[in-house]
Enzyme design. Sequence first.
Site, PDB file in Angstrom:
ATOM      1  N   PHE A 134      52.746 104.885  26.319  1.00 16.57           N
ATOM      2  CA  PHE A 134      52.690 105.036  24.870  1.00 16.57           C
ATOM      3  C   PHE A 134      52.737 106.524  24.526  1.00 16.57           C
ATOM      4  O   PHE A 134      52.206 107.359  25.257  1.00 16.57           O
ATOM      5  CB  PHE A 134      51.402 104.389  24.340  1.00 16.57           C
ATOM      6  CG  PHE A 134      51.333 104.363  22.839  1.00 16.57           C
ATOM      7  CD1 PHE A 134      52.149 103.505  22.117  1.00 16.57           C
ATOM      8  CD2 PHE A 134      50.471 105.192  22.152  1.00 16.57           C
ATOM      9  CE1 PHE A 134      52.096 103.488  20.735  1.00 16.57           C
ATOM     10  CE2 PHE A 134      50.414 105.174  20.764  1.00 16.57           C
ATOM     11  CZ  PHE A 134      51.221 104.324  20.054  1.00 16.57           C
ATOM     12  N   ASP A 135      53.365 106.836  23.375  1.00 14.80           N
ATOM     13  CA  ASP A 135      53.571 108.247  22.968  1.00 14.80           C
ATOM     14  C   ASP A 135      52.309 109.099  23.024  1.00 14.80           C
ATOM     15  O   ASP A 135      52.334 110.233  23.478  1.00 14.80           O
ATOM     16  CB  ASP A 135      54.059 108.346  21.512  1.00 14.80           C
ATOM     17  CG  ASP A 135      55.308 107.547  21.302  1.00 14.80           C
ATOM     18  OD1 ASP A 135      55.886 107.113  22.313  1.00 14.80           O
ATOM     19  OD2 ASP A 135      55.701 107.369  20.142  1.00 14.80           O
ATOM     20  N   TYR A 193      21.920 106.770  14.976  1.00 19.16           N
ATOM     21  CA  TYR A 193      22.714 107.760  15.716  1.00 19.16           C
ATOM     22  C   TYR A 193      22.739 107.431  17.208  1.00 19.16           C
ATOM     23  O   TYR A 193      23.769 107.455  17.852  1.00 19.16           O
ATOM     24  CB  TYR A 193      22.129 109.152  15.490  1.00 19.16           C
ATOM     25  CG  TYR A 193      22.963 110.265  16.084  1.00 19.16           C
ATOM     26  CD1 TYR A 193      23.965 110.876  15.325  1.00 19.16           C
ATOM     27  CD2 TYR A 193      22.756 110.712  17.385  1.00 19.16           C
ATOM     28  CE1 TYR A 193      24.737 111.895  15.860  1.00 19.16           C
ATOM     29  CE2 TYR A 193      23.529 111.727  17.930  1.00 19.16           C
ATOM     30  CZ  TYR A 193      24.516 112.318  17.166  1.00 19.16           C
ATOM     31  OH  TYR A 193      25.279 113.320  17.699  1.00 19.16           O
ATOM     32  N   LYS A 207      44.573  97.061  17.093  1.00 22.15           N
ATOM     33  CA  LYS A 207      45.499  95.956  17.345  1.00 22.15           C
ATOM     34  C   LYS A 207      44.694  94.693  17.645  1.00 22.15           C
ATOM     35  O   LYS A 207      44.160  94.088  16.736  1.00 22.15           O
ATOM     36  CB  LYS A 207      46.459  96.316  18.491  1.00 22.15           C
ATOM     37  CG  LYS A 207      47.551  97.296  18.084  1.00 22.15           C
ATOM     38  CD  LYS A 207      47.090  98.721  18.082  1.00 22.15           C
ATOM     39  CE  LYS A 207      48.226  99.698  17.897  1.00 22.15           C
ATOM     40  NZ  LYS A 207      47.975 100.942  18.624  1.00 22.15           N
ATOM     41  N   ASP A 223      46.248 100.024  29.633  1.00 25.09           N
ATOM     42  CA  ASP A 223      46.260 100.334  28.198  1.00 25.09           C
ATOM     43  C   ASP A 223      46.269  98.984  27.497  1.00 25.09           C
ATOM     44  O   ASP A 223      47.267  98.266  27.489  1.00 25.09           O
ATOM     45  CB  ASP A 223      47.491 101.181  27.843  1.00 25.09           C
ATOM     46  CG  ASP A 223      47.510 101.557  26.358  1.00 25.09           C
ATOM     47  OD1 ASP A 223      46.847 100.867  25.556  1.00 25.09           O
ATOM     48  OD2 ASP A 223      48.202 102.528  26.001  1.00 25.09           O
ATOM     49  N   ALA A 266      45.718  97.755  24.336  1.00 26.03           N
ATOM     50  CA  ALA A 266      45.800  97.560  22.874  1.00 26.03           C
ATOM     51  C   ALA A 266      46.125  96.109  22.486  1.00 26.03           C
ATOM     52  O   ALA A 266      45.534  95.560  21.561  1.00 26.03           O
ATOM     53  CB  ALA A 266      46.835  98.508  22.276  1.00 26.03           C
ATOM     54  N   HIS A 294      60.578 111.814  11.841  1.00 28.19           N
ATOM     55  CA  HIS A 294      60.718 110.561  11.075  1.00 28.19           C
ATOM     56  C   HIS A 294      59.678 110.418   9.964  1.00 28.19           C
ATOM     57  O   HIS A 294      59.900 109.729   8.994  1.00 28.19           O
ATOM     58  CB  HIS A 294      60.709 109.331  11.991  1.00 28.19           C
ATOM     59  CG  HIS A 294      59.676 109.374  13.068  1.00 28.19           C
ATOM     60  ND1 HIS A 294      59.683 110.311  14.085  1.00 28.19           N
ATOM     61  CD2 HIS A 294      58.593 108.600  13.293  1.00 28.19           C
ATOM     62  CE1 HIS A 294      58.661 110.091  14.881  1.00 28.19           C
ATOM     63  NE2 HIS A 294      57.984 109.077  14.422  1.00 28.19           N
TER      64      HIS A 294
HETATM   65  C1  PLP Z   1      48.344 102.147  19.111  1.00 31.80           C
HETATM   66  C2  PLP Z   1      48.386 102.396  20.550  1.00 31.80           C
HETATM   67  C3  PLP Z   1      47.706 103.485  21.133  1.00 31.80           C
HETATM   68  C4  PLP Z   1      46.994 104.521  20.304  1.00 31.80           C
HETATM   69  O1  PLP Z   1      45.972 103.976  19.560  1.00 31.80           O
HETATM   70  P1  PLP Z   1      45.492 104.535  18.137  1.00 31.80           P
HETATM   71  O2  PLP Z   1      44.343 103.657  17.828  1.00 31.80           O
HETATM   72  O3  PLP Z   1      46.645 104.379  17.191  1.00 31.80           O
HETATM   73  O4  PLP Z   1      45.118 105.949  18.322  1.00 31.80           O
HETATM   74  C5  PLP Z   1      47.751 103.609  22.510  1.00 31.80           C
HETATM   75  N1  PLP Z   1      48.439 102.749  23.276  1.00 31.80           N
HETATM   76  C6  PLP Z   1      49.121 101.704  22.747  1.00 31.80           C
HETATM   77  C7  PLP Z   1      49.854 100.776  23.644  1.00 31.80           C
HETATM   78  C8  PLP Z   1      49.123 101.493  21.376  1.00 31.80           C
HETATM   79  O5  PLP Z   1      49.806 100.481  20.866  1.00 31.80           O
END
Ligand code: PLP
Length: 463
Positions: free
Chosen positions: A125-126, A73, A260, A217, A219, A454
Amino acid sequence: MEFLNDAEPFRIKMVEPIKKTTREERENLIKEADFNVFKIKAENVFIDMITDSGTSAMSSKQWGGIMTGDESYAGSSSFYRLRDSVQDIMGFKYVQPTHQGRAADFIMSQIYGTKGGYILGNLHFDSFKGHSEIAGSIPIDLIIEEGRTANSNPFPFKGNMDIEKLNLFIEEKGKENIPLIIITVTSNGNGGQPVSMENIRSVSVIAKENNIPLMIDAARFAENCYFIKEREQGYENKSIKEISNEMFSYADGCVMSSKKDGLVNIGGFICTRHEELFPAINQLAIINEGFVTYGGMSGRDLEALAIGLHEGIDQEYLKYRIEQVKYLGEELFKRGVPIILPTGGHGVYVDAQKFYPQIPQSEFPGQALVVELYKTAGVRGVELGSCAFSKKDKETGATIYPDLELVRLTVSRRVYTHRHMDVVIKALENVYKRRDQMKGLKLTYEGPIISLRHFTAKFEPIA
Ligand SMILES: *Cc1c(COP(=O)(O)O)cnc(C)c1O
């Protein structure tokens, strides 16, 4: 060496059979799914290109790590191995794991967001947009003009932020009203397009001058570093790790979706170089994710990620990865299929409006293409157009359609061979040859939240 070219730099030790279906079976399956591929069972998909998120194949070394992960933990040794990987590759001292990237986004929005403050980015990102709006901030996209439309302009860094617009915005609204700048690498929103080192450096200079923190960001950071090595002068002889370290050196911290470029199936983290911010990050993680050394991840997943980050910056792996996407794009382009060029890091984006000029956006040309591609070869893409991104005018209730009508064919990491890409190429070529006969779809159900429709939408073919 040149004989080896861009062949897959791995051999396959474990296989997962995929099912071949007939066109007749697929016509029934898509009808049962109300012409929405999100509702098709994955087992009925031959090549799944719906996302590159969490779909990577892990290596034998990562599977070995799964067995040795430390499930303690507090103070798990797998956490320390993850921290070491992050420090080595990204250079950030303070690392907080989270269960996904969006949880890191949430923490970032709480740490930096201010009521009424503008958060500037290339293309947000959304999930961050949603979180920052909850925190009361206003996300603003400042991507360069070349990156805004579906075109074949060969500009090599279509993810760049518009420096002039950034300066103007800061001048106009005042630096005190801008709590944060975020650069997303690669820029997911417009096709995995890279951001140049020069652009990141320029943004960081402006951020420092104005005392505005800069986050990345991250990813798809490794794919972005590969593009810098390939396309930016002065980086051709640097290693991906050197490029990565330089890139992150310009930022105050980063958020990461490990699904990713972490080459794992779940996970994320947030990093900072500021000791004074870390306790607040830790406590936000404790209430939402779990104790600081696991943050919503199992020890085995931390271990696999610690290994995956290193594999993700391997030059040979990245070459294979980016070349595979490029191969798919170029072969489609040769056959006349309208796509965004140059291809980005994680998939090929088809311009569905150019593909089906006879279908108006009110009849969902992108969705029609996704459906026809599934019927033709069991290939599952995703619509990023009039179904996913339409809005309703608050006063008149009229539908506002998005500028772009795209279909994304995302390539999972280390999952499919070039031979699979040939299936996609031939199938889409066939769909393209029959494009004149194609008709659109009628939306019959959308679900309670329009911006998420969607996932739940139902359609019927227009006769
Ligand atoms: C996928 C993604 C996120 C969110 O990550 P999750 O692991 O799906 O929650 C944030 N920013 C970018 C650019 C992404 O491609």
